[in-house]
Design a protein around this motif. Structure first.
Motif, PDB file in Angstrom:
ATOM      1  N   LYS A  22       2.899  -2.479 -15.292  1.00 46.57           N
ATOM      2  CA  LYS A  22       3.937  -2.234 -14.283  1.00 46.57           C
ATOM      3  C   LYS A  22       3.353  -2.579 -12.931  1.00 46.57           C
ATOM      4  O   LYS A  22       2.130  -2.522 -12.737  1.00 46.57           O
ATOM      5  CB  LYS A  22       4.362  -0.764 -14.293  1.00 46.57           C
ATOM      6  N   ASP A  23       4.243  -2.892 -11.978  1.00 49.98           N
ATOM      7  CA  ASP A  23       3.782  -3.227 -10.630  1.00 49.98           C
ATOM      8  C   ASP A  23       3.054  -2.047  -9.988  1.00 49.98           C
ATOM      9  O   ASP A  23       3.512  -0.908 -10.072  1.00 49.98           O
ATOM     10  CB  ASP A  23       4.975  -3.595  -9.743  1.00 49.98           C
ATOM     11  N   LEU A  24       1.939  -2.352  -9.331  1.00 50.65           N
ATOM     12  CA  LEU A  24       1.190  -1.311  -8.625  1.00 50.65           C
ATOM     13  C   LEU A  24       2.081  -0.619  -7.599  1.00 50.65           C
ATOM     14  O   LEU A  24       2.008   0.591  -7.419  1.00 50.65           O
ATOM     15  CB  LEU A  24      -0.017  -1.937  -7.904  1.00 50.65           C
ATOM     16  N   VAL A  25       2.927  -1.416  -6.949  1.00 54.14           N
ATOM     17  CA  VAL A  25       3.808  -0.860  -5.919  1.00 54.14           C
ATOM     18  C   VAL A  25       4.794   0.126  -6.547  1.00 54.14           C
ATOM     19  O   VAL A  25       4.974   1.244  -6.056  1.00 54.14           O
ATOM     20  CB  VAL A  25       4.553  -1.995  -5.175  1.00 54.14           C
ATOM     21  N   ASP A  26       5.399  -0.272  -7.675  1.00 53.94           N
ATOM     22  CA  ASP A  26       6.367   0.605  -8.340  1.00 53.94           C
ATOM     23  C   ASP A  26       5.697   1.880  -8.868  1.00 53.94           C
ATOM     24  O   ASP A  26       6.318   2.932  -8.950  1.00 53.94           O
ATOM     25  CB  ASP A  26       7.049  -0.122  -9.502  1.00 53.94           C
ATOM     26  N   LEU A  27       4.439   1.751  -9.250  1.00 51.62           N
ATOM     27  CA  LEU A  27       3.709   2.914  -9.758  1.00 51.62           C
ATOM     28  C   LEU A  27       3.251   3.839  -8.627  1.00 51.62           C
ATOM     29  O   LEU A  27       2.681   4.896  -8.868  1.00 51.62           O
ATOM     30  CB  LEU A  27       2.476   2.458 -10.552  1.00 51.62           C
ATOM     31  N   GLY A  28       3.493   3.421  -7.398  1.00 51.97           N
ATOM     32  CA  GLY A  28       3.088   4.243  -6.248  1.00 51.97           C
ATOM     33  C   GLY A  28       1.587   4.220  -6.003  1.00 51.97           C
ATOM     34  O   GLY A  28       1.023   5.125  -5.386  1.00 51.97           O
ATOM     35  N   MET A  29       0.932   3.177  -6.509  1.00 52.15           N
ATOM     36  CA  MET A  29      -0.537   3.139  -6.396  1.00 52.15           C
ATOM     37  C   MET A  29      -1.018   2.529  -5.072  1.00 52.15           C
ATOM     38  O   MET A  29      -2.200   2.603  -4.751  1.00 52.15           O
ATOM     39  CB  MET A  29      -1.132   2.367  -7.580  1.00 52.15           C
ATOM     40  N   ILE A  30      -0.115   1.919  -4.326  1.00 55.03           N
ATOM     41  CA  ILE A  30      -0.505   1.318  -3.041  1.00 55.03           C
ATOM     42  C   ILE A  30      -0.146   2.284  -1.915  1.00 55.03           C
ATOM     43  O   ILE A  30       1.014   2.620  -1.719  1.00 55.03           O
ATOM     44  CB  ILE A  30       0.223  -0.029  -2.822  1.00 55.03           C
ATOM     45  N   LYS A  31      -1.155   2.711  -1.194  1.00 53.13           N
ATOM     46  CA  LYS A  31      -0.946   3.684  -0.117  1.00 53.13           C
ATOM     47  C   LYS A  31      -1.364   3.087   1.228  1.00 53.13           C
ATOM     48  O   LYS A  31      -2.326   2.316   1.286  1.00 53.13           O
ATOM     49  CB  LYS A  31      -1.797   4.946  -0.357  1.00 53.13           C
ATOM     50  N   GLU A  32      -0.670   3.498   2.272  1.00 57.19           N
ATOM     51  CA  GLU A  32      -1.031   3.170   3.656  1.00 57.19           C
ATOM     52  C   GLU A  32      -1.374   1.699   3.902  1.00 57.19           C
ATOM     53  O   GLU A  32      -2.455   1.392   4.432  1.00 57.19           O
ATOM     54  CB  GLU A  32      -2.219   4.038   4.094  1.00 57.19           C
ATOM     55  N   PRO A  33      -0.465   0.804   3.516  1.00 62.47           N
ATOM     56  CA  PRO A  33      -0.753  -0.601   3.827  1.00 62.47           C
ATOM     57  C   PRO A  33      -0.584  -0.839   5.327  1.00 62.47           C
ATOM     58  O   PRO A  33       0.362  -0.344   5.937  1.00 62.47           O
ATOM     59  CB  PRO A  33       0.328  -1.352   3.035  1.00 62.47           C
ATOM     60  N   LYS A  34      -1.547  -1.528   5.916  1.00 63.59           N
ATOM     61  CA  LYS A  34      -1.391  -1.858   7.332  1.00 63.59           C
ATOM     62  C   LYS A  34      -2.151  -3.136   7.658  1.00 63.59           C
ATOM     63  O   LYS A  34      -3.081  -3.522   6.944  1.00 63.59           O
ATOM     64  CB  LYS A  34      -1.849  -0.702   8.221  1.00 63.59           C
ATOM     65  N   ALA A  35      -1.700  -3.774   8.749  1.00 61.05           N
ATOM     66  CA  ALA A  35      -2.330  -5.037   9.135  1.00 61.05           C
ATOM     67  C   ALA A  35      -2.728  -4.993  10.599  1.00 61.05           C
ATOM     68  O   ALA A  35      -2.065  -4.373  11.420  1.00 61.05           O
ATOM     69  CB  ALA A  35      -1.367  -6.193   8.892  1.00 61.05           C
ATOM     70  N   ASP A  36      -3.848  -5.633  10.878  1.00 63.60           N
ATOM     71  CA  ASP A  36      -4.293  -5.829  12.252  1.00 63.60           C
ATOM     72  C   ASP A  36      -4.474  -7.339  12.372  1.00 63.60           C
ATOM     73  O   ASP A  36      -5.484  -7.879  11.921  1.00 63.60           O
ATOM     74  CB  ASP A  36      -5.598  -5.056  12.473  1.00 63.60           C
ATOM     75  N   GLY A  37      -3.455  -7.993  12.932  1.00 63.35           N
ATOM     76  CA  GLY A  37      -3.494  -9.453  12.948  1.00 63.35           C
ATOM     77  C   GLY A  37      -3.443  -9.972  11.520  1.00 63.35           C
ATOM     78  O   GLY A  37      -2.525  -9.647  10.776  1.00 63.35           O
ATOM     79  N   VAL A  38      -4.457 -10.763  11.141  1.00 59.65           N
ATOM     80  CA  VAL A  38      -4.473 -11.314   9.779  1.00 59.65           C
ATOM     81  C   VAL A  38      -5.404 -10.514   8.864  1.00 59.65           C
ATOM     82  O   VAL A  38      -5.747 -10.953   7.772  1.00 59.65           O
ATOM     83  CB  VAL A  38      -4.904 -12.796   9.776  1.00 59.65           C
ATOM     84  N   ASN A  39      -5.814  -9.339   9.347  1.00 61.63           N
ATOM     85  CA  ASN A  39      -6.652  -8.481   8.502  1.00 61.63           C
ATOM     86  C   ASN A  39      -5.820  -7.344   7.930  1.00 61.63           C
ATOM     87  O   ASN A  39      -5.129  -6.655   8.672  1.00 61.63           O
ATOM     88  CB  ASN A  39      -7.811  -7.919   9.312  1.00 61.63           C
ATOM     89  N   ILE A  40      -5.901  -7.202   6.627  1.00 62.16           N
ATOM     90  CA  ILE A  40      -5.082  -6.186   5.961  1.00 62.16           C
ATOM     91  C   ILE A  40      -5.967  -5.097   5.371  1.00 62.16           C
ATOM     92  O   ILE A  40      -7.051  -5.373   4.865  1.00 62.16           O
ATOM     93  CB  ILE A  40      -4.215  -6.838   4.850  1.00 62.16           C
ATOM     94  N   GLU A  41      -5.478  -3.869   5.471  1.00 67.82           N
ATOM     95  CA  GLU A  41      -6.191  -2.742   4.875  1.00 67.82           C
ATOM     96  C   GLU A  41      -5.197  -1.886   4.108  1.00 67.82           C
ATOM     97  O   GLU A  41      -4.075  -1.653   4.553  1.00 67.82           O
ATOM     98  CB  GLU A  41      -6.861  -1.901   5.968  1.00 67.82           C
ATOM     99  N   LEU A  42      -5.587  -1.447   2.939  1.00 68.10           N
ATOM    100  CA  LEU A  42      -4.739  -0.519   2.187  1.00 68.10           C
ATOM    101  C   LEU A  42      -5.585   0.318   1.245  1.00 68.10           C
ATOM    102  O   LEU A  42      -6.761   0.032   1.015  1.00 68.10           O
ATOM    103  CB  LEU A  42      -3.640  -1.264   1.421  1.00 68.10           C
ATOM    104  N   THR A  43      -4.962   1.367   0.716  1.00 62.28           N
ATOM    105  CA  THR A  43      -5.645   2.249  -0.225  1.00 62.28           C
ATOM    106  C   THR A  43      -4.991   2.110  -1.593  1.00 62.28           C
ATOM    107  O   THR A  43      -3.767   2.066  -1.689  1.00 62.28           O
ATOM    108  CB  THR A  43      -5.552   3.712   0.260  1.00 62.28           C
ATOM    109  N   VAL A  44      -5.828   2.012  -2.615  1.00 68.62           N
ATOM    110  CA  VAL A  44      -5.317   1.945  -3.986  1.00 68.62           C
ATOM    111  C   VAL A  44      -5.608   3.277  -4.664  1.00 68.62           C
ATOM    112  O   VAL A  44      -6.755   3.732  -4.676  1.00 68.62           O
ATOM    113  CB  VAL A  44      -6.003   0.813  -4.795  1.00 68.62           C
ATOM    114  N   GLU A  45      -4.559   3.896  -5.181  1.00 65.76           N
ATOM    115  CA  GLU A  45      -4.727   5.180  -5.865  1.00 65.76           C
ATOM    116  C   GLU A  45      -4.727   4.939  -7.378  1.00 65.76           C
ATOM    117  O   GLU A  45      -3.699   4.655  -7.974  1.00 65.76           O
ATOM    118  CB  GLU A  45      -3.593   6.131  -5.476  1.00 65.76           C
ATOM    119  N   LEU A  46      -5.899   5.085  -7.972  1.00 74.14           N
ATOM    120  CA  LEU A  46      -6.038   4.818  -9.408  1.00 74.14           C
ATOM    121  C   LEU A  46      -5.607   6.033 -10.238  1.00 74.14           C
ATOM    122  O   LEU A  46      -5.563   7.151  -9.726  1.00 74.14           O
ATOM    123  CB  LEU A  46      -7.495   4.475  -9.729  1.00 74.14           C
ATOM    124  N   THR A  47      -5.337   5.792 -11.536  1.00 73.18           N
ATOM    125  CA  THR A  47      -4.919   6.889 -12.414  1.00 73.18           C
ATOM    126  C   THR A  47      -6.107   7.647 -12.995  1.00 73.18           C
ATOM    127  O   THR A  47      -5.943   8.624 -13.707  1.00 73.18           O
ATOM    128  CB  THR A  47      -4.060   6.356 -13.577  1.00 73.18           C
TER     129      THR A  47
END
Ligand code: ADP
Ligand code: MG
Ligand code: ZN
Length: 354
Positions: A22-47
């Motif tokens: 299943k999609d990580l996004v649909d599973l709610g596993m992607i947290k706090e996505p954010k970008a600073d210019g072309v740099n991206i940071e996010l948190t992955v919540e594993l099961t």
């Protein structure tokens, strides 16, 4: 144009959890996505904190963000929220998310060794772990963990488990004087198991690992009745004659409708500590054949090594005393596969319960 939160989530559409499909996004596993210019940071919540697919998931996220959004740098933070399978024993062990029984049709195959090291490996990944020695007649954990004191009881008769190597441990052996034997029968065993579950302050645990006595007796029945969503890992040895014992153990768990997570083959080949050469002294492959036959997961092979034999007596599980021993490496790999399988069961919904 600035990269938005929505754009990041949209770019990750199609990146799936390889186990759950299943999609990580649909599973709610992607947290706090954010970008600073072309740099991206996010948190992955594993099961599970012991996820063997972490690198693969990370690579796929990074690749998708680079190709779809032109991201330069992708910073991934990792966290976990252990998936839970324990929904049936909420009154007895309310804070315990998963109960994993380490079982076998007979003694001497390495259940206690596997259980102790499974608990340690999961704890080393940062999971909250308890280890219940349910081998009432032949407790191993006092020796394996080097604990010989009674646990402390609170005023309201709750037992505080010992904590060693990051694992909360409870064993009948802590309550007995050395050499003292237990001669209980069914009903008393039943109440002992109930107390070990309900009266011990386990607190919040990701995993409660249970070292089972050999065979298919009263303790097995008590435990699976009290915790119907407990799941079993079967330990076998490589010989074909071991298959009859495995079959009996799986048959018993099927009868009481307890989910069998998979099989691990212990004492699989001897690794010489001098030259590291591996010899399959007991043959090979009974574990894999059995997993295939019953359609359950195969958790791999743990070799026989001299250090494991020593570790059983010196109060430190092999993972703690010799983390680089060939058996330790195999046990770590095994533990991740078990955690992975538990997360898969949790995602499928509960195993069938009585
Ligand atoms: N992979 C291994 N390599 C070497 N010795 C092992 C291994 N697994 C178990 N043993 C040894 O075999 C004996 C029985 O193991 P144990 O874990 O107590 O089995 P069980 O709980 O199934 O009765 C112990 O002496 C233990 O140290
Ligand atoms: Mg044992
Ligand atoms: Zn050698």
């Amino acid at each position: 144009m600035a990269i938005t939160r929505e754009a990041i989530l949209a770019a990750l559409k199609g990146v799936q959890d390889p186990d759950l499909h299943k999609d990580l996004v649909d599973l709610g596993m992607i947290k706090e996505p954010k970008a600073d210019g072309v740099n991206i940071e996010l948190t992955v919540e594993l099961t599970t904190p012991a996820c063997p697919l972490k690198d693969q998931i990370g690579n796929e996220i990074t690749a998708a963000l680079k190709s779809k959004l032109g991201a330069q740098a992708v910073k991934l933070n990792w966290t976990s929220n252990t998936a839970a399978t324990n929904v049936t024993a909420k009154d007895l062990i309310p804070g315990v998310r998963n109960v994993i029984m380490v079982a076998a049709g007979k003694g001497g195959v390495g259940k206690s060794t596997v259980a102790a090291n499974l608990a340690n490996a999961l704890a080393q990944h940062g999971a909250e772990v308890g280890l219940l020695d349910a081998d009432i007649y032949g407790p191993s954990m006092p020796t394996m963990f080097g604990i010989h004191e009674q646990p402390i009881a609170t005023e309201d008769q709750r037992i505080i488990p010992h904590v060693k190597f990051g694992v909360k441990v409870m064993s009948m052996g802590f309550l007995l004087a050395e050499g003292q034997a237990v001669v209980w029968r069914g009903p008393m065993l039943d109440s002992a198991i109930r107390q070990f579950l309900g009266q011990v302050e386990w607190g919040n645990l990701d995993y409660l690992v249970v070292d089972m006595p050999p065979g298919t007796g009263d303790v097995q029945l008590s435990l699976t009745r009290m915790v119907p969503t407990a799941q079993a890992v079967i330990v076998t040895t490589p010989q074909d004659v071991a298959l009859a014992d495995v079959k009996r153990a799986i048959g018993m768990f099927n009868t009481v409708k307890v989910n069998v997570l998979g099989v691990v083959e212990n004492m699989s080949g001897f690794v010489c500590s001098h030259c590291q050469k591996k010899t399959d002294i007991f043959g090979k492959g009974a574990g894999k054949r059995c997993a295939d036959k019953y359609g359950i997961a195969y958790f791999g092979e743990i070799p026989l090594t001299e250090e494991v034999v020593k570790s059983g007596d010196n109060g430190k599980p092999i993972l703690v005393s010799h983390p680089q021993d060939p058996a330790s490496l195999a046990l770590k790999d095994f533990a991740m596969r078990v955690a992975q399988q538990v997360a898969i069961t949790a995602n499928k919904g509960q195993p069938v319960t009585a």
